[in-house]
Design a protein around this motif. Sequence first.
Motif, mmCIF file in Angstrom:
data_model
loop_
_atom_site.group_PDB
_atom_site.id
_atom_site.type_symbol
_atom_site.label_atom_id
_atom_site.label_comp_id
_atom_site.label_asym_id
_atom_site.label_seq_id
_atom_site.Cartn_x
_atom_site.Cartn_y
_atom_site.Cartn_z
ATOM 1 N N GLU A 74 1.100 4.037 -3.055
ATOM 2 C CA GLU A 74 0.846 5.455 -2.792
ATOM 3 C C GLU A 74 2.027 6.305 -3.238
ATOM 4 N N ASP A 114 1.975 6.486 -7.046
ATOM 5 C CA ASP A 114 0.942 7.398 -7.545
ATOM 6 C C ASP A 114 1.416 8.848 -7.503
ATOM 7 N N LYS A 116 0.838 -1.205 0.000
ATOM 8 C CA LYS A 116 0.000 0.000 0.000
ATOM 9 C C LYS A 116 0.873 1.256 0.000
#
Length: 210
Positions: free
Chosen positions: A22, A25, A18
């Motif tokens: 992130e 991104d 995760k």
Amino acid sequence: MKLFNKNQSKKIADHQLKNQLEAFDQIRSAIFPMPRSSDVVTVQFNDEGKEMSKVHKHYIGDITIFYQVDRGTFWEVLLKENLPPTISLEEIDHLAYQNLTNNFRCEIILSSRFLGYEIYSSEEMTACSLLLPNLWGNLSNRLEDDLVVSFPARDSVLIVEASKKAEVQELKQLTETIYQENEKPVSRLIYQFSRETHQFSLLNEQQHSY
């Protein structure tokens, strides 16, 4: 030694993934494909001395594409070990080309160094023009000829019509000079862009597709 059961290990792995996603991104729109000499090393070492692999692929001739992140004041090489395992090279490649297409700006100018043309863009981005076939297709149509092109340095792209043999020889000589003298050389080879196929190949060799 601290031991974890399977559920705890999965939770840790999921949390790490995760965080990686992130972080990815946040740089997604800043990744660009950068042509570099195939002599550039494909690994580097982090602060702990661990070997890290630069994300790259061979493109054509003596040119390799490395993927880099525009951090505003500097460029950062994308490292395989820092990427989420769910992100493939194909996805990175697609993102990078999309970013390049959306952001690349240049002028095609008459050269003051030889009887041909040059591409004028930002210092780090000029050679990226290699990766934009529409640019070359439009130029070859405008000049009504195949193109002989070289990418001797990051900030130098030389162009001449393929039918102008004397100017082609000038381009070859200037390419070698720039390649030898520039601090950021890319390629010493000469390429030809076909107006018919919209493809680059090594000069006097069979066409290779993108």
